[in-house]
Design a protein around this motif. Structure first.
Motif, PDB file in Angstrom:
ATOM      1  N   PRO A 201       0.819  -1.227   0.138  1.00 60.62           N
ATOM      2  CA  PRO A 201       0.136   0.110  -0.174  1.00 60.62           C
ATOM      3  C   PRO A 201       0.801   1.236   0.080  1.00 60.62           C
ATOM      4  O   PRO A 201       1.886   1.359   0.597  1.00 60.62           O
ATOM      5  CB  PRO A 201      -0.827  -0.099   1.189  1.00 60.62           C
ATOM      6  CG  PRO A 201      -0.902  -1.467   1.619  1.00 60.62           C
ATOM      7  CD  PRO A 201       0.631  -2.290   1.006  1.00 60.62           C
ATOM      8  N   CYS A 342     -16.141   4.771   0.665  1.00 58.93           N
ATOM      9  CA  CYS A 342     -14.979   4.185  -0.176  1.00 58.93           C
ATOM     10  C   CYS A 342     -15.164   2.709   0.384  1.00 58.93           C
ATOM     11  O   CYS A 342     -14.858   2.294   1.570  1.00 58.93           O
ATOM     12  CB  CYS A 342     -13.749   4.697   0.155  1.00 58.93           C
ATOM     13  SG  CYS A 342     -12.484   4.057  -0.678  1.00 58.93           S
ATOM     14  N   HIS A 348     -12.132   6.967   4.277  1.00 57.42           N
ATOM     15  CA  HIS A 348     -11.754   8.149   3.513  1.00 57.42           C
ATOM     16  C   HIS A 348     -12.809   8.898   3.025  1.00 57.42           C
ATOM     17  O   HIS A 348     -12.569   9.982   2.662  1.00 57.42           O
ATOM     18  CB  HIS A 348     -11.107   7.379   2.252  1.00 57.42           C
ATOM     19  CG  HIS A 348      -9.874   6.796   2.360  1.00 57.42           C
ATOM     20  ND1 HIS A 348      -9.254   5.816   1.389  1.00 57.42           N
ATOM     21  CD2 HIS A 348      -8.994   6.547   3.370  1.00 57.42           C
ATOM     22  CE1 HIS A 348      -8.223   5.586   1.897  1.00 57.42           C
ATOM     23  NE2 HIS A 348      -7.885   5.982   2.834  1.00 57.42           N
ATOM     24  N   ALA A 370     -15.140   3.778  -4.929  1.00 55.38           N
ATOM     25  CA  ALA A 370     -13.758   4.248  -4.540  1.00 55.38           C
ATOM     26  C   ALA A 370     -13.797   5.686  -4.376  1.00 55.38           C
ATOM     27  O   ALA A 370     -14.376   6.519  -4.888  1.00 55.38           O
ATOM     28  CB  ALA A 370     -12.666   3.656  -5.568  1.00 55.38           C
ATOM     29  N   SER A 373      -8.613   9.243  -3.748  1.00 59.32           N
ATOM     30  CA  SER A 373      -7.234   8.669  -3.624  1.00 59.32           C
ATOM     31  C   SER A 373      -7.028   7.456  -3.815  1.00 59.32           C
ATOM     32  O   SER A 373      -6.037   6.912  -4.519  1.00 59.32           O
ATOM     33  CB  SER A 373      -6.739   9.029  -2.162  1.00 59.32           C
ATOM     34  OG  SER A 373      -7.546   8.276  -1.299  1.00 59.32           O
ATOM     35  N   CYS A 374      -8.203   6.336  -3.663  1.00 58.41           N
ATOM     36  CA  CYS A 374      -8.160   5.136  -3.822  1.00 58.41           C
ATOM     37  C   CYS A 374      -8.192   4.775  -5.403  1.00 58.41           C
ATOM     38  O   CYS A 374      -7.699   3.995  -6.006  1.00 58.41           O
ATOM     39  CB  CYS A 374      -9.129   4.433  -3.000  1.00 58.41           C
ATOM     40  SG  CYS A 374      -8.637   4.284  -1.510  1.00 58.41           S
ATOM     41  N   ALA A 377      -4.996   5.442  -6.811  1.00 60.54           N
ATOM     42  CA  ALA A 377      -3.896   4.409  -6.577  1.00 60.54           C
ATOM     43  C   ALA A 377      -4.199   3.325  -7.713  1.00 60.54           C
ATOM     44  O   ALA A 377      -3.284   2.551  -8.124  1.00 60.54           O
ATOM     45  CB  ALA A 377      -3.980   3.930  -5.082  1.00 60.54           C
ATOM     46  N   PRO A 384      -4.230   0.324  -3.233  1.00 59.68           N
ATOM     47  CA  PRO A 384      -4.971   1.468  -2.267  1.00 59.68           C
ATOM     48  C   PRO A 384      -4.806   1.169  -0.874  1.00 59.68           C
ATOM     49  O   PRO A 384      -4.669  -0.087  -0.189  1.00 59.68           O
ATOM     50  CB  PRO A 384      -6.378   1.577  -2.750  1.00 59.68           C
ATOM     51  CG  PRO A 384      -6.600   0.162  -3.001  1.00 59.68           C
ATOM     52  CD  PRO A 384      -5.444  -0.402  -3.697  1.00 59.68           C
ATOM     53  N   GLU A 385      -4.670   2.281   0.039  1.00 56.41           N
ATOM     54  CA  GLU A 385      -4.803   2.129   1.524  1.00 56.41           C
ATOM     55  C   GLU A 385      -6.201   1.293   1.822  1.00 56.41           C
ATOM     56  O   GLU A 385      -7.128   1.779   1.445  1.00 56.41           O
ATOM     57  CB  GLU A 385      -4.756   3.371   1.998  1.00 56.41           C
ATOM     58  CG  GLU A 385      -4.811   3.251   3.720  1.00 56.41           C
ATOM     59  CD  GLU A 385      -4.869   4.824   4.287  1.00 56.41           C
ATOM     60  OE1 GLU A 385      -4.753   4.763   5.657  1.00 56.41           O
ATOM     61  OE2 GLU A 385      -4.979   5.604   3.566  1.00 56.41           O
TER      62      GLU A 385
END
Length: 438
Positions: A201, A342, A348, A370, A373-374, A377, A384-385
């Motif tokens: 991640p 998310c 998130h 999502a 940020s994801c 990614a 993703p985180e």
């Protein structure tokens, strides 16, 4: 025209009256100038607001390019796009406007599209705009899905031959896909290889910064120069501006600052914030005056959130409380489409798009919601985180816990629900959450 006799007396008017009128005129001009600088959003009250100007331009031509982008999309490219649109016979409009957080559209392509659609009188339409990230475009469509425009625009980002292409070429490709009417299939093909990354991640993604606020020195100057009465007028305009911005936003939405604070909080702090939001949802649902069925769904989500909160064992369950709150507020929202939180990490915040994703080591592909940020990614083939749970005394992504032992793994916090009345609140009501606690 004023009909007071004193306005027709010419040179016979008293000097004192003339000085008074001059002073008032100067004061009024100062108000106008200072308000223009201090509150540009007040233009929403003006029929020639930024959205109205773009809508008027789109009535004359189906392609509008902001002057700041004239070098990126030159006149010849604009003419080519116009010709292409005319050949499709579809109600396509292109509005290429830079999007940044804090602008008239909140930096969101869907909000820009909604405003333009409203200003143009509604009806069947396809609006192509720049996307929410660099080298991206977006499309909104009324009625939704009629020509698969949303996925047609989204697919362009993933097509290899579009890497490094300018906005004109990207828009032209999207128009071609929309004309073909196979945007869903093109999107599936373009994203088929996503989600197979074995990278660790990414730790470089930072939570969105909470928006700050600061007082305007111009407003303070206004109060000193023009006086209390004119300041009251300015305050009235600002309040109307704020009301207008509320109209353009989705009501009952959880602010991003809530999730930013939630991610920074420890479990006790997260529980406290979840408690506050559950109470707030209950107040909003009881005060709502909309569709009784929607209000009932919001109250069901409120009750379910309370149940989960009372028996939450950790962050994974507390994230479920936030997912139920989002579900309740979505029921109260007037937005035509709402997405759950998310899938990868509910804290998130709200998702911005659904994407195909294949869990590592599995053959089946899922469609999950999502956040920005994801989404970035996954698009760049980074992991993703994710929110983690514990399985056999080791941390694992929450969705790797067997579904029979986790309501959240079974539903992806709302992403994996089938629709047709299926929702998190109903799952909690029938005992799915408490059964996983045994």
């Amino acid at each position: 025209m004023c009909t007071d006799p004193s306005h027709r007396s010419g040179p016979q008017r008293a000097p004192a009256a003339r000085r008074l009128r001059t002073a008032l005129a100067v004061g009024a001009s100062a108000v106008a100038l200072l308000l223009g600088a201090a509150a540009p959003g007040a233009a929403a009250e003006n029929p020639r607001s930024p959205g109205q100007k773009i809508a008027d331009a789109l009535r004359r031509s189906p392609v509008y390019v902001d002057p700041s982008l004239s070098t990126a999309v030159d006149a010849a490219q604009q003419r080519s796009l116009v010709t292409q649109i005319e050949r499709t016979g579809l109600p396509i409009r292109v509005a290429l406007v830079p999007l940044v957080e804090g602008d008239n559209w909140g930096g969101k392509p869907e909000q820009l599209a909604e405003v333009l659609h409203d200003r143009m009188g509604g009806g069947p339409s396809i609006l192509i705009t720049l996307g929410g990230s660099p080298d991206d475009i977006a499309a909104s469509e009324w009625p939704a899905g009629a020509h698969q425009a949303f996925h047609a625009a989204a697919a362009v980002f993933f097509q290899d031959d579009m890497k490094g292409a300018g906005p004109a070429r990207r828009v032209a490709r999207a128009i071609s896909i929309i004309k073909a009417g196979n945007g869903d299939a093109v999107y599936e093909k373009a994203t088929a290889s996503l989600g197979s990354s074995t990278e660790k991640p990414d730790k470089g993604v930072r939570p969105d910064k909470a928006a700050g606020s600061s007082g305007s020195p111009l407003i303070r100057l206004l109060s000193l120069v023009v006086g209390p009465l004119l300041l009251l007028a300015a305050a009235g305009l600002l309040l109307r501006r704020r009301a207008r911005l509320r109209d353009l936003s989705t009501p009952f939405a959880l602010p991003r600052s809530v999730f930013a604070a939630a991610r920074r909080a420890d479990e006790a702090g997260l529980r406290e914030r979840a408690t506050e939001e559950v109470v707030r949802l209950g107040e909003e649902a009881r005060a709502a005056q909309g569709d009784p069925a929607a209000v009932e769904r919001a109250l069901d989500a409120y009750a379910a959130a309370g149940t989960v909160l009372d028996r939450a064992r950790g962050t994974v369950d507390l994230a479920g409380v936030f997912a139920l709150i989002a579900e309740g507020r979505a029921a109260l929202s007037t937005a035509p489409v709402t997405l759950p939180l998310c899938f990868f990490h509910p804290l998130h915040g709200p998702a911005v798009r659904r994407i195909p994703w294949r869990p590592l080591g599995r053959r089946e592909q899922l469609r999950v919601a999502a956040c920005e940020s994801c989404l970035r990614a996954v698009r760049s083939r980074r992991a993703p985180e994710v929110l983690t749970d514990r399985l056999d005394d080791r941390p694992v992504p929450y969705f790797e816990v067997p579904a029979e032992h986790s309501l959240w793994a079974a539903t992806g916090y709302g992403s994996l629900l089938s629709g047709d009345g299926d929702c998190l609140a109903r799952r909690v009501q029938r005992g799915d959450f408490t059964r996983t606690l045994d």
